[in-house]
Design a protein around this motif. Structure first.
Motif, PDB file in Angstrom:
ATOM      1  N   SER A  45      27.176  84.116  65.046  1.00 49.97           N
ATOM      2  CA  SER A  45      28.425  83.334  65.096  1.00 49.97           C
ATOM      3  C   SER A  45      28.939  83.010  63.692  1.00 49.97           C
ATOM      4  CB  SER A  45      28.255  82.064  65.932  1.00 49.97           C
ATOM      5  OG  SER A  45      27.297  81.205  65.362  1.00 49.97           O
ATOM      6  N   ILE A  46      28.043  82.750  62.740  1.00 53.60           N
ATOM      7  CA  ILE A  46      28.500  82.493  61.371  1.00 53.60           C
ATOM      8  C   ILE A  46      29.067  83.777  60.758  1.00 53.60           C
ATOM      9  CG2 ILE A  46      26.330  82.836  60.117  1.00 53.60           C
ATOM     10  CD1 ILE A  46      28.700  80.010  59.343  1.00 53.60           C
ATOM     11  N   ALA A  47      28.461  84.927  61.072  1.00 50.41           N
ATOM     12  CA  ALA A  47      28.987  86.212  60.578  1.00 50.41           C
ATOM     13  C   ALA A  47      30.369  86.476  61.174  1.00 50.41           C
ATOM     14  CB  ALA A  47      28.022  87.344  60.925  1.00 50.41           C
ATOM     15  N   ASP A  48      30.530  86.222  62.469  1.00 55.85           N
ATOM     16  CA  ASP A  48      31.833  86.400  63.120  1.00 55.85           C
ATOM     17  C   ASP A  48      32.887  85.478  62.516  1.00 55.85           C
ATOM     18  OD1 ASP A  48      30.642  88.263  64.777  1.00 55.85           O
ATOM     19  OD2 ASP A  48      30.454  86.893  66.496  1.00 55.85           O
ATOM     20  N   LEU A  49      32.505  84.238  62.293  1.00 57.49           N
ATOM     21  CA  LEU A  49      33.422  83.274  61.704  1.00 57.49           C
ATOM     22  C   LEU A  49      33.826  83.708  60.294  1.00 57.49           C
ATOM     23  CD1 LEU A  49      34.918  80.592  61.934  1.00 57.49           C
ATOM     24  CD2 LEU A  49      32.834  79.447  61.148  1.00 57.49           C
ATOM     25  N   TYR A  50      32.864  84.188  59.536  1.00 59.42           N
ATOM     26  CA  TYR A  50      33.148  84.664  58.175  1.00 59.42           C
ATOM     27  C   TYR A  50      34.146  85.820  58.210  1.00 59.42           C
ATOM     28  CZ  TYR A  50      32.499  86.864  53.625  1.00 59.42           C
ATOM     29  OH  TYR A  50      32.720  87.432  52.388  1.00 59.42           O
ATOM     30  N   MET A  51      33.946  86.741  59.128  1.00 60.73           N
ATOM     31  CA  MET A  51      34.847  87.895  59.202  1.00 60.73           C
ATOM     32  C   MET A  51      36.243  87.494  59.671  1.00 60.73           C
ATOM     33  SD  MET A  51      32.320  91.060  60.336  1.00 60.73           S
ATOM     34  CE  MET A  51      32.552  90.783  62.038  1.00 60.73           C
ATOM     35  N   LYS A  52      36.341  86.482  60.524  1.00 61.05           N
ATOM     36  CA  LYS A  52      37.643  86.067  61.047  1.00 61.05           C
ATOM     37  C   LYS A  52      38.409  85.152  60.090  1.00 61.05           C
ATOM     38  CE  LYS A  52      36.365  86.424  65.874  1.00 61.05           C
ATOM     39  NZ  LYS A  52      35.970  85.718  67.086  1.00 61.05           N
ATOM     40  N   ASP A  53      37.666  84.276  59.386  1.00 59.20           N
ATOM     41  CA  ASP A  53      38.352  83.277  58.568  1.00 59.20           C
ATOM     42  C   ASP A  53      37.473  82.838  57.399  1.00 59.20           C
ATOM     43  OD1 ASP A  53      39.997  81.319  57.556  1.00 59.20           O
ATOM     44  OD2 ASP A  53      40.252  80.256  59.457  1.00 59.20           O
ATOM     45  N   LYS A  54      37.486  83.639  56.349  1.00 62.91           N
ATOM     46  CA  LYS A  54      36.681  83.320  55.162  1.00 62.91           C
ATOM     47  C   LYS A  54      37.087  81.980  54.563  1.00 62.91           C
ATOM     48  CE  LYS A  54      35.983  88.098  53.830  1.00 62.91           C
ATOM     49  NZ  LYS A  54      36.259  89.148  52.842  1.00 62.91           N
ATOM     50  N   GLN A  55      38.370  81.689  54.593  1.00 65.57           N
ATOM     51  CA  GLN A  55      38.842  80.439  53.991  1.00 65.57           C
ATOM     52  C   GLN A  55      38.265  79.223  54.709  1.00 65.57           C
ATOM     53  OE1 GLN A  55      40.592  80.192  51.067  1.00 65.57           O
ATOM     54  NE2 GLN A  55      40.044  78.038  51.277  1.00 65.57           N
ATOM     55  N   LEU A  56      38.124  79.319  56.006  1.00 68.76           N
ATOM     56  CA  LEU A  56      37.525  78.215  56.752  1.00 68.76           C
ATOM     57  C   LEU A  56      36.082  77.979  56.287  1.00 68.76           C
ATOM     58  CD1 LEU A  56      37.664  76.072  58.953  1.00 68.76           C
ATOM     59  CD2 LEU A  56      36.956  77.836  60.604  1.00 68.76           C
ATOM     60  N   ILE A  57      35.339  79.062  56.093  1.00 73.50           N
ATOM     61  CA  ILE A  57      33.965  78.949  55.591  1.00 73.50           C
ATOM     62  C   ILE A  57      33.970  78.288  54.211  1.00 73.50           C
ATOM     63  CG2 ILE A  57      31.965  80.255  54.748  1.00 73.50           C
ATOM     64  CD1 ILE A  57      31.990  80.258  57.710  1.00 73.50           C
ATOM     65  N   ILE A  58      34.897  78.721  53.349  1.00 81.59           N
ATOM     66  CA  ILE A  58      34.992  78.153  52.002  1.00 81.59           C
ATOM     67  C   ILE A  58      35.306  76.659  52.082  1.00 81.59           C
ATOM     68  CG2 ILE A  58      36.392  78.160  49.892  1.00 81.59           C
ATOM     69  CD1 ILE A  58      36.618  81.252  50.309  1.00 81.59           C
ATOM     70  N   ASP A  59      36.246  76.296  52.936  1.00 84.11           N
ATOM     71  CA  ASP A  59      36.623  74.889  53.079  1.00 84.11           C
ATOM     72  C   ASP A  59      35.462  74.047  53.609  1.00 84.11           C
ATOM     73  OD1 ASP A  59      39.136  75.589  52.197  1.00 84.11           O
ATOM     74  OD2 ASP A  59      40.070  75.520  54.197  1.00 84.11           O
ATOM     75  N   ILE A  60      34.825  74.529  54.656  1.00 87.11           N
ATOM     76  CA  ILE A  60      33.694  73.790  55.236  1.00 87.11           C
ATOM     77  C   ILE A  60      32.571  73.663  54.216  1.00 87.11           C
ATOM     78  CG2 ILE A  60      31.886  73.838  56.998  1.00 87.11           C
ATOM     79  CD1 ILE A  60      33.951  75.163  58.878  1.00 87.11           C
ATOM     80  N   SER A  61      32.301  74.733  53.495  1.00 90.34           N
ATOM     81  CA  SER A  61      31.271  74.698  52.463  1.00 90.34           C
ATOM     82  C   SER A  61      31.597  73.648  51.404  1.00 90.34           C
ATOM     83  CB  SER A  61      31.129  76.073  51.812  1.00 90.34           C
ATOM     84  OG  SER A  61      30.202  76.031  50.755  1.00 90.34           O
ATOM     85  N   GLY A  62      32.865  73.566  51.034  1.00 88.59           N
ATOM     86  CA  GLY A  62      33.288  72.553  50.054  1.00 88.59           C
ATOM     87  C   GLY A  62      33.088  71.144  50.572  1.00 88.59           C
TER      88      GLY A  62
END
Length: 110
Positions: free
Chosen positions: A36-53
């Motif tokens: 699911s994290i891989a799918d999320l990364y492929m769909k919306d990298k910016q969301l991952i970046i924001d959440i990570s921040g």
């Protein structure tokens, strides 16, 4: 999750800095599986970046609060020590004042 696992799931290599962001999100959101994290990364990298921040900011705040708590615990210990010393001093003063008062009332002179 290791970097190579993530890359196998998404099908291509990514920069280490991006992997670190994905890993931070993966490690802090228990409900996300590797897929699911891989799918999320492929769909919306910016969301991952924001959440990570947001997670990094929260971790920083937690660390600052832990440091402040440690400082306050040290101050508390020092104040407890001072309070004990003052209680001992007050007891000595009270004991001496009682003896002096008794001496004065009984008319005993040194």
């Amino acid at each position: 999750m290791m970097k190579c696992e993530l890359e196998n799931l998404i099908g291509y290599e990514i920069p280490y800095a991006e992997y670190e962001r994905v890993e931070r999100v993966y490690m802090n959101i228990e409900s996300l599986s590797k897929q699911s994290i891989a799918d999320l990364y492929m769909k919306d990298k910016q969301l991952i970046i924001d959440i990570s921040g947001y997670i990094a900011s929260a971790e920083s705040t937690v660390n600052e609060l832990a440091e402040r708590l440690s400082e306050l615990e040290t101050v508390n210990e020092e104040l407890q020590t001072q309070l004990h010393q003052y209680k001992v001093l007050f007891a000595d003063i009270q004991r001496n004042a009682t003896v002096d008062l008794y001496t004065a009332l009984m008319g005993i002179t040194p």
